[in-house]
Design a protein around this motif. Structure first.
Motif: not given
Length: 224
Positions: A11-16, A20-30, A55-59, A118-119
Motif C-alpha cells: 500500500l505504501t508503494v502504491a500510494l507513493v 508521483a504520477l498524479v503530480l507529474q500529470t498535473v505539472l504537464v497539464v499546467q 518512466t511513466i509506464q514503469s511507474n 519521486l518518479l
C-alpha cells in the motif's frame, strides 16, 4: 513477513507511485517542463508525450500491481507474474538509466524537481526494496522472464518509429538526428543488455529468497 505487513508495504508503494504520477500529470497539464522541452505543446500532445515516457509506464505498472497486492499480497497467475516482473524490472531500469544518463541533463526546481525525484529515485528504490522484502515470491520462470522483455522491446520499436516520423523522442539518447543512428544503436544495445541483466538478477533473487508473504497464505509453487 506476515500478510498484513505485506499489505501495508505494498500500500505504501502504491500510494507513493500514484502520488508521483498524479503530480507529474498535473505539472504537464499546467505546462511545466518535461526533460528538455523549451516550448509548451498543445494539451493533447503533452498528454500523449507524457504516457510515451518509459518512466511513466514503469511507474504506472508499479502503481497498478502494488494496489492489487495491497488487496491480495499472495496474488498469482501466469500473466500476473509477467506484469509484476515487468514492473519490478522496468522501474529498476528507470532508476539506473536516469541516474547514469539523464540526471546530468536535468535542471529542475520546485514541484518539477519533486516529481522527477519521486518518479526516478523514490519509487524505484521503494518498489525494489518492498519486492525484495515481501515479493510475492516465488513467481519467476524462464518463460516469465522472456515474456517480460516483450514490453520494453515493443516500447523501443514504437518510440523509434514514432520519433522518426514526428521528430520527437522522449529521451535524448534515442534521437538519431542529434546523435546519429550509430550512437542510438549502441544505446539501444546497451539498454537491452541492462534489461537482460536486471531480469536475470531479479529471477535469481526470486528463486533464492524464502517464499513470501507467509502468515496465513499458502506459498505459491516454485516456478521452474
Amino acid at each position: 513477513m506476515t500478510a498484513s505487513r505485506a499489505r501495508a508495504l505494498h500500500l505504501t508503494v502504491a500510494l507513493v507511485a500514484t502520488a508521483a504520477l498524479v503530480l507529474q500529470t498535473v505539472l504537464v497539464v499546467q505546462g511545466s517542463a518535461v526533460l528538455d522541452e523549451t516550448q509548451v505543446p498543445p494539451m493533447a500532445t503533452r498528454l500523449g508525450r507524457l504516457v510515451s515516457y518509459f518512466t511513466i509506464q514503469s511507474n504506472l505498472l508499479v502503481a497498478v500491481t502494488s494496489w492489487q497486492l495491497a488487496r491480495d499480497p499472495g496474488r498469482d497467475g501466469r500473466w500476473w507474474r509477467v506484469v509484476r516482473l515487468a514492473a519490478v524490472v522496468g522501474i529498476t531500469v528507470t532508476g539506473l538509466v536516469h541516474f547514469v544518463l539523464l540526471r546530468p541533463l536535468l535542471h529542475l526546481d520546485g514541484a518539477d524537481w519533486a516529481a522527477d525525484k519521486l518518479l526516478h529515485m523514490v519509487v524505484p528504490v521503494l518498489a525494489v526494496l518492498v519486492w525484495a522484502l515481501v515479493g510475492p515470491r516465488p513467481r519467476s520462470s524462464a518463460s516469465t522472464a522472456w515474456w517480460t522483455l516483450a514490453w520494453p522491446l515493443a516500447w523501443l520499436a514504437w518510440t523509434l518509429a514514432v520519433g522518426t516520423v514526428s521528430g520527437w523522442y522522449p529521451y535524448p539518447f534515442l534521437d538519431a538526428r542529434e546523435n546519429g543512428w550509430g550512437a542510438v544503436a549502441i544505446a539501444c544495445v546497451g539498454i537491452t543488455v541492462l534489461f537482460l541483466a536486471v531480469v536475470a538478477g531479479a529471477r535469481a533473487v526470486d528463486r533464492r529468497l524464502a517464499p513470501a508473504p507467509t502468515g496465513g497464505l499458502r506459498p505459491a509453487t516454485r516456478a521452474g
